[in-house]
Design an enzyme around this catalytic site. Structure first.
Site, mmCIF file in Angstrom:
data_model
loop_
_atom_site.group_PDB
_atom_site.id
_atom_site.type_symbol
_atom_site.label_atom_id
_atom_site.label_comp_id
_atom_site.label_asym_id
_atom_site.label_seq_id
_atom_site.Cartn_x
_atom_site.Cartn_y
_atom_site.Cartn_z
ATOM 1 N N ILE A 472 0.831 -1.217 0.000
ATOM 2 C CA ILE A 472 0.000 0.000 0.000
ATOM 3 C C ILE A 472 0.862 1.262 0.000
ATOM 4 C CG2 ILE A 472 -1.948 -1.174 1.062
ATOM 5 C CD1 ILE A 472 -1.208 0.303 3.700
ATOM 6 N N GLY A 473 2.124 1.073 -0.335
ATOM 7 C CA GLY A 473 3.018 2.226 -0.387
ATOM 8 C C GLY A 473 4.133 2.133 0.635
ATOM 9 N N GLY A 475 6.501 -0.135 0.793
ATOM 10 C CA GLY A 475 7.747 -0.722 0.314
ATOM 11 C C GLY A 475 7.786 -2.227 0.532
ATOM 12 N N SER A 513 0.246 -2.811 11.391
ATOM 13 C CA SER A 513 1.696 -2.835 11.124
ATOM 14 C C SER A 513 2.229 -4.264 11.087
ATOM 15 C CB SER A 513 2.470 -2.037 12.189
ATOM 16 O OG SER A 513 1.963 -0.749 12.316
ATOM 17 N N THR A 516 4.817 -6.896 7.015
ATOM 18 C CA THR A 516 6.199 -7.381 6.958
ATOM 19 C C THR A 516 6.501 -8.412 8.052
ATOM 20 O OG1 THR A 516 7.029 -5.490 5.748
ATOM 21 C CG2 THR A 516 8.623 -6.649 7.140
ATOM 22 N N ALA A 698 11.485 -9.190 12.415
ATOM 23 C CA ALA A 698 11.014 -7.849 12.074
ATOM 24 C C ALA A 698 9.772 -7.519 12.881
ATOM 25 C CB ALA A 698 10.689 -7.784 10.580
ATOM 26 N N GLY A 700 6.535 -4.350 13.026
ATOM 27 C CA GLY A 700 5.910 -3.405 12.095
ATOM 28 C C GLY A 700 6.283 -1.968 12.379
ATOM 29 N N GLY A 702 4.385 0.676 10.362
ATOM 30 C CA GLY A 702 3.421 1.534 9.659
ATOM 31 C C GLY A 702 2.773 2.566 10.560
ATOM 32 N N GLU A 703 2.478 2.196 11.770
ATOM 33 C CA GLU A 703 1.627 3.044 12.597
ATOM 34 C C GLU A 703 2.361 3.888 13.630
ATOM 35 O OE1 GLU A 703 -0.606 -0.602 12.893
ATOM 36 O OE2 GLU A 703 -2.427 0.577 13.031
#
Lengths: 748, 333
Positions: A472-473, A475, A513, A516, A698, A700, A702-703
């Site tokens: 969704i952008g 990567g 998040s 990944t 890993a 997340g 994103g948030e």
């Protein structure tokens, strides 16, 4: 299973863990692993496509014979649909299909609950004709009482939005209010304050929408979505199709921020139109629809009490919060438990308040930016009350070694000692005053078991990774390439990435998040499995054991015998089949270093004390996301979070007219979002933490980076001008009013 | 994206040809230059002219001429061209700045000065088809009792509380510009202050133009040459935002004293608002901090703000003061 030992953590704090991964798992990467590609700066694999316009978004999909869908929505905040006359609309040129958003037999009693509620959709052979047709539908409404304001909706005589006797729906409070109040009463210092945050809409650049094409006995769907598989499952269950009859593709997505899971009402309507017309239909929402009807971050009203003892240790916290997610819920304000406070010292009571507005949807760290705005300003207030440096006060109450390290890193980077020691007491450049603020955060995002992956190695050396989840952008596609490249000793550009298609191995929705952290171990394991197959083929040729072979720096070789070394491509010629495929399921998480991630941000602002205009000069954002896969994209993700957080702090606001019950700024002209000149100098610092939990480790990202920005800016404003702003967005009118109150208090 | 309604389209290669295409009513035809405002209005179905008359194909309407201190600007000149004009930047900085601070680079590249002066208000109630406000022929002004943080503070006697959206207009009023307006019945010259119309005089229009009129030239008289000028705009966002308050000042300075000046407030009233009392006060007085502050106070003396925009009163005091003091730095050369 064989027990293994890994070392996890970071330079400032590490420990050894005994793990029992399945034998098929690749050796787990830990703190001591030396990785060639993972954690470096890798440009996005699809960057050139995006900047040259080659990338095709759902908006760009055009099919032969395609129709255009448009939704007719309620113009009223609350109304009964008394009658619908579609005859004139259906007679208009080019109109091919019409479907209702609700059971047609309910006309006469159907209640629309907000301005923007769906009524029906029409497909025509041009967007203009679809627009005209929707306008030609004649509807008789019986307007009903409504309420769109949080405070009004909480009043006893407020019109009821959903059902029941009240618009307020409290959740079970957590903690013992009386015990917490007693602790607060016994505290040597305490503060009490009320905070308010606004409704923010997701405002992704690409609006919601899809293209649906009939395909044999099923459908083929292009969707702007955060969940390829949830769109598939949502549409198949809605239409009585089997999952395999619905193929969903989402090549590129122009942002989601939490509002794009599942097909949505528009997805179901678009599919029904396509099936009725037996033709492809494109239905992309307008910006106005985006603001009204597909989600938002609820607002909040938070009453917080916080106490500390004379040494500066926190004693107790009490938080009572309300918020409106429109006709939906989800307005809880997580006051996150960053600092050392036991359950028995914590009281939290959250309530959803219903209003006649579009429903909330998960938005980038739901509840957290609101909660942290209140929590971290309360911490700041208490620090000033105690006469402590706000950073020192946080350190006194924070046991998390990661965040402690981050506080130190960030303080050094921003130059924390240079801030005014007395709020408002800094050196002024005319009316311009500067200040600094800090706020901490935490997030979870360890990922889970729902992912599979295939990695294919061709005889000619081609390597392809297949994973169905969408990018969704963030990567994500680049992450896939990096993981496979690392395992095969190649470069990311050597890997072909096939993603975002429900025909590929299952992947999760991009939420929480977790994309990944969930997918990475499966891809790692699939690459490892494919590599083992290549090594087995080579072992026969070379007369060695597969375990003797390694892949590194583009070569496949036997370390103990320099004569056995081939470039990767040539080594693949040893394959007897055209290709080999490594397939893997995501392994379960084991114990790791920590179950959550830490972060903090520092902001420096300049406030014009005469005009109330706030300029954010610098933000230093320090964030942990477990093992960093791509440093470059991680730093971008943090910058994006800071910009959205700044925009939330200073500008964004869904403004409703209370008497009409409608949004007045449902566009990008008056719904203000930070632009280039509003963006500060951003220093993103990723603190790489080998988190364990699986073979990749890993977490997340994103948030978390959006959470503390508004609080850090608010604290910086206080530090600059000595006046606290309790309400978002922190616009000039509020700053001018707050400064005038301070001036008034001085002269009174 | 919302789509446009159906319309006819013609290219006009001269002002006369354009005027020949216009009709007696607004719904018959609309002049189409930059289209920045027009197309938005059409997409929201606030305005559905049967025909668009493209005048970008009329080259005689696009020029900037500076002769003997007089500035003549064709209506098709873009805001970007005014902002970047080296002579105007020196001789009329308030105008160059006002044009250069509007909107975004992309919009300034398209938006014409003629269209900018004629644009419809940005009031969110006017701009949304959801609100049948008075300016669109409805019964009431929603902003008066509603969401009015960005609306007018000079509201006495006004049935509608829009602010005029043209920043270039604020500067042009300060310079005492004149507009040449042509129609099939001939040409007339209108003082720019008389060009803008208050709601109490006509709540449906913001200027005196009729459906068959065309602005053919904007003239800044030679008497404004050699004056000092300044323009300051305060906005929430620094990229692409409408002003909360903007002020243009044009003054004749003699040494440290103000011989005469014009102070114009934008985003304060339904038309660019002249602060005449402040102008009178400054006559013959030294341009200093104290007098500038006093002028700021006088400029808002008659303000009657709405429920949510009282903050604009102290804000305009500041902006008037700052703009006056900025004259010193931007004195015409």
């Amino acid at each position: 299973m064989t027990e293994k030992t890994v070392r996890v953590g970071f330079s400032g704090d590490s420990k050894e863990l005994k793990i029992n991964p399945p034998d098929t798992s690749p050796p787990a990467w830990d703190l001591d692993s030396k990785l060639a590609v993972v954690g470096t700066n890798v440009p996005r694999v699809d960057g050139p496509d995006k900047v040259t316009g080659r990338a095709k978004y759902t908006y760009d999909i055009n099919l032969p014979g395609m129709l255009y869908g448009r939704i007719l929505r309620s113009p009223h905040a609350a109304a009964i649909v008394k009658s619908v006359d579609t005859a004139a609309a259906m007679k208009m040129p080019g109109v091919k299909a019409l479907v209702f958003a609700f059971d047609e037999s309910k006309i006469g009693e159907k209640k629309l609950r907000y301005a923007g509620d769906e009524i029906l959709a029409i497909a025509a052979d041009s967007p203009e004709r679809a627009d005209d047709a929707v306008r030609a539908v004649k509807i008789e409404y019986d307007p009903q009482p409504f309420v769109v304001d949080l405070d009004d909706a909480m009043k006893a005589d407020a019109p009821i939005v959903n059902d029941g006797k009240s618009n307020v729906r409290g959740k079970n409070p957590r903690g013992d209010a009386a015990a917490v109040d007693a602790k607060l009463a016994g505290s040597s210092k305490k503060i009490e304050a009320t905070f308010r945050t606004q409704v923010q809409t997701h405002s992704a650049l690409e609006t919601h929408g899809l293209v649906v094409a009939p395909d044999g006995d099923g459908i083929k769907v292009w969707a702007s979505t955060q969940g390829v598989f949830s769109v598939r499952d949502g549409l198949s269950s809605n239409l009585g199709l089997k999952a395999e009859q619905v193929r969903v593709i989402s090549t590129f997505v122009g942002g989601g921020f939490g509002a794009k899971f599942g097909p949505g009402v528009e997805g179901v309507l678009c599919t029904k139109l396509a099936r009725q017309a037996n033709a492809p239909v494109k239905l992309m929402l307008t910006r106005k629809e985006e603001h009204l009807a597909v989600g938002n971050r609820p607002n909040s009203l938070q009453k917080v009490k916080l106490g500390a003892d004379s040494t500066g240790k926190l004693t107790a916290i009490s938080a009572t919060t309300f918020g409106t997610g429109g006709v939906g819920g989800g307005a809880g304000c997580t006051i996150p438990a960053i600092y050392n406070l036991n359950r028995d010292a914590t009281y939290k009571a959250e309530s959803d308040v219903f209003t006649n507005a579009g429903s909330s949807a998960a938005m980038r760290a739901p509840g957290h930016p609101q909660g942290i705005f209140a929590m971290e300003q309360s911490m700041d207030m208490l620090a000033y009350e105690l006469g402590l440096d706000p950073l020192e006060f946080r350190m006194l109450n924070d046991d998390n070694p990661v965040r402690r390290a981050q506080f130190n890193l960030g303080a050094k980077e921003i130059g924390w000692p240079n801030r005014p020691k007395v709020a408002g007491g800094g050196k002024a450049d005319g009316p311009l005053k500067r200040g600094m603020g800090v706020a901490g955060t935490l997030w979870y995002a360890g990922g889970g078991k729902d992912a599979k992956a295939d990695v294919e190695i061709g005889k000619g050396g081609e390597v392809t990774v297949y994973q169905g989840a969408q990018d969704i952008g963030t990567g994500f596609k680049t992450v896939l390439a990096i993981l496979v490249a690392e395992e095969l000793g190649l470069k990311p550009e050597d890997i072909t990435v096939r993603a975002a298609d429900s025909r590929f191995p299952y992947g999760p929705g991009s939420g929480g998040s977790t994309t990944t952290p969930t997918v990475a171990p499966a891809v790692h394991a699939a690459a490892y499995a494919a590599k083992r197959k290549l090594f087995e083929a080579l072992a026969t040729t070379w007369q060695v054991k597969p375990d003797d072979i390694s892949a590194k720096d583009g070569k496949v070789f036997v370390a103990s015998d320099p004569s056995k070394s081939l470039p990767f491509k040539k080594a693949c010629a040893a394959l007897t089949a055209d290709k080999v495929t490594g397939s893997a399921d995501r392994e379960a998480n084991y114990d790791g270093y920590r179950g959550n991630t830490a972060g903090c941000q520092f902001a420096e602002v300049e406030v014009d004390t005469e005009t109330g205009v706030v300029r954010v000069l610098r933000v230093v954002a320090v964030q942990d996301a477990g093992r960093i896969i791509n440093k470059l994209c991680s730093e971008s993700q943090i910058s994006g979070g800071v910009i959205q957080g700044l925009s939330y702090a200073l500008f964004e606001d869904r403004i409703m007219d209370k008497s009409a019950g409608k949004m007045v700024n449902a566009n990008f002209m008056e719904y203000k979002i930070a632009g280039p000149k509003d963006c500060p100098e951003i220093k993103s610092i990723v603190l790489d933490v080998a988190n364990g939990r699986n073979s990749v480790g890993a977490m997340g990202l994103g948030e978390a980076p959006v959470i503390p920005t508004a609080a850090a800016i608010a604290n910086a404003i206080y530090n600059a001008i000595g006046v606290r702003i309790f309400e978002l967005p922190m616009t000039p009118d509020k700053i001018i009013a707050a400064l005038a109150r301070k001036e008034g208090a001085k002269t009174a | 994206m919302s789509s446009l309604p159906v319309f006819d389209y013609v290219n006009a290669t001269s002002p006369a040809e354009a005027m020949g295409q216009l009709g007696a009513g607004w719904s018959e035809a609309a002049l189409y230059a930059g289209g920045v405002d027009l197309l938005d209005l059409m997409k929201e179905r606030l305005y559905e002219p049967k025909k668009l008359v493209n005048i970008k194909t009329a080259p005689s309407l696009k020029y900037i001429k500076v002769e003997n201190g007089e500035v003549r600007i064709g209506p098709l000149v873009t805001l970007a061209e005014i902002a970047a004009h080296p002579e105007l930047q020196k001789s009329h900085p308030a105008l160059a700045r006002a044009a250069g601070k509007a909107a975004t680079p992309q919009i300034r590249n398209l938006a014409t000065i003629g269209g900018n002066l004629c644009q419809r208000p940005r009031c969110w109630y006017f701009r949304s088809e959801d609100f049948p406000c008075m300016r669109k022929g409805g019964e009431k002004c929603f902003a008066k009792e509603g969401e009015n943080r960005y609306h007018a503070i000079f509201t006495e006697g006004e049935p509608c509380v829009i602010v005029h959206p043209s920043a270039a207009g604020v500067a042009l009023v300060a310079f005492g510009a004149q507009l040449k307006i042509a129609s099939s019945s001939g040409e007339r010259t209108v003082d720019i202050e008389k060009f803008f119309v208050r709601p109490k005089d006509n709540v449906r229009r913001e200027n005196v133009l009729g459906p068959k009129d065309l602005i053919t030239e904007i003239v800044i008289p030679a008497s404004a040459a050699g004056m000092a000028s300044a323009y300051i705009k305060i906005r929430e966002k620094q990229s692409y935002d409408w002003p909360l308050a903007d002020v243009a000042v044009v003054a004749k300075l003699s040494g440290a004293n103000v011989e005469a000046c014009r102070i114009v407030l934008g985003s304060a009233a339904p038309v660019p608002h002249r602060a005449t009392e402040a102008e009178e006060f400054l006559k013959g007085k030294p341009l200093n901090e104290e007098n500038a502050a006093r002028a700021g106070e006088l400029a808002v003396k008659d303000a009657s703000p709405l429920e949510q925009n009282a903050y604009k009163v102290p804000l305009f005091k500041t902006v008037v003061r700052r703009t006056l003091l900025a004259l010193k730095e931007t004195k015409a050369s």
